[in-house]
Design an enzyme around this catalytic site. Structure first.
Site, PDB file in Angstrom:
ATOM      1  N   ASN A  24       0.868  -0.909   0.321  1.00  0.00           N
ATOM      2  CA  ASN A  24       0.285   0.126   0.116  1.00  0.00           C
ATOM      3  C   ASN A  24       0.927   1.287  -0.158  1.00  0.00           C
ATOM      4  O   ASN A  24       1.900   1.511   0.250  1.00  0.00           O
ATOM      5  CB  ASN A  24      -0.584   0.471   1.189  1.00  0.00           C
ATOM      6  CG  ASN A  24      -0.456  -0.025   2.464  1.00  0.00           C
ATOM      7  OD1 ASN A  24       0.009   0.667   2.471  1.00  0.00           O
ATOM      8  ND2 ASN A  24      -0.445  -0.905   3.245  1.00  0.00           N
ATOM      9  N   GLY A  32      -2.979  -8.619   2.853  1.00  0.00           N
ATOM     10  CA  GLY A  32      -2.833  -9.376   2.393  1.00  0.00           C
ATOM     11  C   GLY A  32      -1.531  -9.566   2.339  1.00  0.00           C
ATOM     12  O   GLY A  32      -0.979  -9.478   2.543  1.00  0.00           O
ATOM     13  N   VAL A  33      -0.684  -9.905   0.375  1.00  0.00           N
ATOM     14  CA  VAL A  33       0.528  -9.428   0.384  1.00  0.00           C
ATOM     15  C   VAL A  33       1.060  -8.982   0.957  1.00  0.00           C
ATOM     16  O   VAL A  33       2.696  -9.432   1.935  1.00  0.00           O
ATOM     17  CB  VAL A  33       1.202  -9.500  -1.331  1.00  0.00           C
ATOM     18  CG1 VAL A  33       2.359  -9.696  -1.355  1.00  0.00           C
ATOM     19  CG2 VAL A  33       0.375 -11.000  -1.855  1.00  0.00           C
ATOM     20  N   ASP A  34       0.825  -8.184   1.125  1.00  0.00           N
ATOM     21  CA  ASP A  34       1.690  -6.793   2.130  1.00  0.00           C
ATOM     22  C   ASP A  34       2.309  -6.924   3.475  1.00  0.00           C
ATOM     23  O   ASP A  34       3.344  -7.071   3.834  1.00  0.00           O
ATOM     24  CB  ASP A  34       1.294  -5.785   1.677  1.00  0.00           C
ATOM     25  CG  ASP A  34       2.379  -3.987   2.170  1.00  0.00           C
ATOM     26  OD1 ASP A  34       3.577  -3.969   2.187  1.00  0.00           O
ATOM     27  OD2 ASP A  34       1.276  -2.986   2.782  1.00  0.00           O
ATOM     28  N   THR A 123      -5.515  -7.746  -7.402  1.00  0.00           N
ATOM     29  CA  THR A 123      -5.757  -8.787  -7.599  1.00  0.00           C
ATOM     30  C   THR A 123      -6.680  -8.873  -6.036  1.00  0.00           C
ATOM     31  O   THR A 123      -7.890  -9.513  -5.869  1.00  0.00           O
ATOM     32  CB  THR A 123      -5.832 -10.039  -7.914  1.00  0.00           C
ATOM     33  OG1 THR A 123      -4.323 -10.450  -7.354  1.00  0.00           O
ATOM     34  CG2 THR A 123      -5.452  -9.365  -9.389  1.00  0.00           C
ATOM     35  N   GLY A 124      -6.083  -8.523  -4.682  1.00  0.00           N
ATOM     36  CA  GLY A 124      -7.056  -9.030  -3.584  1.00  0.00           C
ATOM     37  C   GLY A 124      -8.131  -7.155  -3.088  1.00  0.00           C
ATOM     38  O   GLY A 124      -9.038  -7.426  -4.100  1.00  0.00           O
ATOM     39  N   TYR A 126      -7.767  -4.349  -4.089  1.00  0.00           N
ATOM     40  CA  TYR A 126      -8.286  -3.513  -4.567  1.00  0.00           C
ATOM     41  C   TYR A 126      -9.135  -3.693  -5.459  1.00  0.00           C
ATOM     42  O   TYR A 126      -9.457  -3.506  -6.566  1.00  0.00           O
ATOM     43  CB  TYR A 126      -6.646  -3.451  -5.331  1.00  0.00           C
ATOM     44  CG  TYR A 126      -6.246  -2.360  -4.406  1.00  0.00           C
ATOM     45  CD1 TYR A 126      -6.364  -1.824  -3.328  1.00  0.00           C
ATOM     46  CD2 TYR A 126      -4.722  -2.291  -4.655  1.00  0.00           C
ATOM     47  CE1 TYR A 126      -5.701  -1.518  -1.713  1.00  0.00           C
ATOM     48  CE2 TYR A 126      -3.747  -1.535  -4.077  1.00  0.00           C
ATOM     49  CZ  TYR A 126      -4.705  -0.826  -2.511  1.00  0.00           C
ATOM     50  OH  TYR A 126      -3.503   0.028  -1.594  1.00  0.00           O
TER      51      TYR A 126
END
Length: 170
Positions: A24, A32-34, A123-124, A126
């Site tokens: 972000n 998520g990934v972050d 794709t999460g 967002y």
């Protein structure tokens, strides 16, 4: 020529020169990934992100841009943070999503990275539709000149893996 490969699994478990974080704009972690990158990578990543915020990115990392930090405890040399666009938030969303991949490869080239592992950016939460995100990602990587030898798309679930596999086959 860059080799494009697919892996179904956890990005934070990959061994590569650079892992791309779907960050972000704050660069300070999130979901998520972050969140996974920051949790598994440990405090060194957050410390470098804080330093970036205190210097070059006081207002946060702009959407479509990329910046590198240490990989901390991850099995990589660097994390390349990029901020994907929120789906439908603006007309230039597809161009910004493509920019995430181009800018990440540019940073990888500056670092001398030969292997780069990407998630399916935006794709999460967002909300970017997986098939469209896979098309933009694969087309952009195929059409971006780079010294990176392998781009690995690391997809968390079967649906994402299949969407990227269709794009690589077509």
């Amino acid at each position: 020529m860059t080799r494009l490969t697919l892996v179904r699994g956890d990005l934070t478990r990959q061994r590569a020169d650079a892992l791309v974080n779907a960050a972000n704009s704050s660069l300070l972690g999130g979901g998520g990934v972050d969140g996974a990158v920051h949790r598994r990578g440990g405090p060194a990543i957050l410390a470098e992100c804080r330093a970036l915020r205190a210097s070059r990115y006081g207002r946060g990392l702009p959407t479509g841009r990329a910046v590198a930090t240490t990989a901390g405890e991850l099995d990589a040399r660097w994390v390349i943070h990029t901020v994907g666009p929120v789906y439908g938030a603006s007309d230039d969303g597809p161009a910004l999503l493509a920019s995430c991949y181009r800018e990440s490869l540019r940073v990888a080239d500056e670092l001398g990275a030969r292997t780069v592992a990407f998630p399916a950016i935006s794709t999460g939460v967002y909300g970017w539709p997986m098939d469209d995100a896979a098309r933009i990602a694969t087309e952009t990587v195929r059409n971006t000149p780079t010294g990176v030898e392998e781009v690995r798309f690391v997809l968390f679930d079967e649906r994402a893996y299949e969407a990227f596999a269709r794009q690589l086959a077509g």
